[in-house]
Design a protein around this motif. Structure first.
Motif, PDB file in Angstrom:
ATOM      1  N   ILE A 211      15.353   1.869 -16.091  1.00 35.56           N
ATOM      2  CA  ILE A 211      15.149   2.252 -17.488  1.00 35.56           C
ATOM      3  C   ILE A 211      15.795   1.231 -18.421  1.00 35.56           C
ATOM      4  CG2 ILE A 211      15.762   3.969 -19.242  1.00 35.56           C
ATOM      5  CD1 ILE A 211      15.468   6.101 -17.094  1.00 35.56           C
ATOM      6  N   GLY A 215      13.794  -1.771 -21.199  1.00 32.55           N
ATOM      7  CA  GLY A 215      13.976  -1.952 -22.637  1.00 32.55           C
ATOM      8  C   GLY A 215      14.992  -3.013 -22.999  1.00 32.55           C
ATOM      9  N   LEU A 255       6.789   2.777 -24.039  1.00 32.32           N
ATOM     10  CA  LEU A 255       8.143   2.604 -23.497  1.00 32.32           C
ATOM     11  C   LEU A 255       8.863   3.940 -23.399  1.00 32.32           C
ATOM     12  CD1 LEU A 255      10.374   0.630 -22.599  1.00 32.32           C
ATOM     13  CD2 LEU A 255      11.022   0.391 -24.987  1.00 32.32           C
ATOM     14  N   LEU A 256       8.705   4.789 -24.401  1.00 33.30           N
ATOM     15  CA  LEU A 256       9.335   6.109 -24.394  1.00 33.30           C
ATOM     16  C   LEU A 256       8.777   6.970 -23.268  1.00 33.30           C
ATOM     17  CD1 LEU A 256      11.162   8.251 -25.703  1.00 33.30           C
ATOM     18  CD2 LEU A 256       9.254   8.816 -27.223  1.00 33.30           C
ATOM     19  N   THR A 259      10.207   5.860 -19.991  1.00 38.34           N
ATOM     20  CA  THR A 259      11.599   6.273 -19.891  1.00 38.34           C
ATOM     21  C   THR A 259      11.717   7.757 -19.566  1.00 38.34           C
ATOM     22  OG1 THR A 259      12.245   4.564 -21.494  1.00 38.34           O
ATOM     23  CG2 THR A 259      13.800   6.361 -21.111  1.00 38.34           C
ATOM     24  N   CYS A 262      10.786   8.346 -15.946  1.00 38.91           N
ATOM     25  CA  CYS A 262      11.880   7.963 -15.051  1.00 38.91           C
ATOM     26  C   CYS A 262      13.010   8.989 -15.102  1.00 38.91           C
ATOM     27  CB  CYS A 262      12.406   6.581 -15.432  1.00 38.91           C
ATOM     28  SG  CYS A 262      11.241   5.235 -15.124  1.00 38.91           S
ATOM     29  N   PHE A 263      13.282   9.506 -16.295  1.00 42.02           N
ATOM     30  CA  PHE A 263      14.326  10.528 -16.418  1.00 42.02           C
ATOM     31  C   PHE A 263      13.937  11.796 -15.659  1.00 42.02           C
ATOM     32  CE2 PHE A 263      16.141  14.200 -18.710  1.00 42.02           C
ATOM     33  CZ  PHE A 263      17.487  13.919 -18.535  1.00 42.02           C
TER      34      PHE A 263
END
Length: 276
Positions: A211, A215, A255-256, A259, A262-263
């Motif tokens: 992550i 970024g 991108l969000l 992320t 992945c979270f």
């Protein structure tokens, strides 16, 4: 007569923090999401532009590739380091942990520029290789993906080592001794007992590194020399040079989403590790 429901008294203490989070975090993200689908009317043109423009696809692909390679390198380097730290005495563990944390005391900008001194054409590494006769000309370590991966790994390695070491320390030695008492070799104990118990922490740390790499901005901008554009660098160009806020918002949304995905995987891995 209807009863009036009152909030707990503690709610008043967290209310300022909630308002601050709403103003500086939730609201900007909501505005970004809204801007990615308005022009000023509702549209998905900006996302279509991302898909149809090869430049953005190459940037996303390069960012994904660098993030995956950096994560693998951090895992390969970080796991043995954390395992070695676990076997030290408590006093030496403190020293080893301090050495791992030490880079956080130095500016990331200074550490990144230091790699130019180390990996440059006239840097330490190339001078050693030339003096030993291993190469006939300086190796291009900088201003390519290799340099970005080396610098990013250096910056993000502690983010994997520290939580992994903390998880390894919590593994009960009695489980390892019990396996050895049943006739298992040390290699079998590690493969069948220790490694599975540490795997959730390794996965969670790897996802964190992925992550952060996805970024990352400073290190790729410096060690890439503008030749290795990643998502963060593309956002900088779209906003500060081309003023294409809608496209930047769409790219930021991608991108969000990555992320958050992945979270979610990290939470799933943590839940499986807690129930296993």
């Amino acid at each position: 007569m209807a009863t009036i429901r009152r909030f707990p008294a503690e709610f008043g203490y967290v209310l300022p923090l909630l308002l601050l989070m709403l103003a500086v975090f939730i609201l900007p993200i909501a505005l970004m999401l809204a801007r990615s689908v308005t022009q000023p009317e509702w549209t998905i043109e900006h996302y279509q532009n991302l898909i149809e423009t090869s430049v953005y696809l190459r940037v996303l692909g390069r960012t994904l590739r660098i993030a995956v390679i950096t994560t693998i390198v951090c895992a390969v380097l970080g796991y043995p380091l954390a395992y070695w730290m676990r076997g030290l005495s408590p006093q030496r563990q403190v020293v080893a942990t301090a050495l791992v944390v030490l880079p956080f005391w130095i500016s990331i900008l200074v550490r990144t520029y230091a790699w130019i001194v180390v990996l440059g054409n006239a840097g330490v590494v190339n001078r050693i290789l030339l003096d030993l006769g291993l190469v006939g000309a300086p190796v291009a370590f900088l201003y390519n993906e290799l340099g970005v991966i080396i610098g990013t790994t250096n910056v993000l390695l502690p983010f994997l080592v520290l939580p992994l070491f903390a998880a390894m320390v919590r593994i009960d030695d009695r489980l390892l001794h019990a396996a050895e008492s049943l006739g298992a070799s040390r290699r079998t104990v590690f493969r069948r007992v220790f490694f599975p118990l540490s795997l959730p922490a390794l996965a969670a740390g790897s996802i964190l590194v992925f992550i952060l790499t996805f970024g990352f901005f400073i290190t790729p901008a410096i060690l890439g020399g503008g030749r290795v554009p990643m998502v963060a660098n593309a956002l900088d160009l779209l906003i500060n040079q081309f003023a294409r806020w809608e496209t930047a918002a769409a790219l930021s949304t991608v991108l969000l989403v990555v992320t958050l995905a992945c979270f979610a995987v990290s939470r799933w891995v943590g839940a499986r590790g807690a129930t296993s």
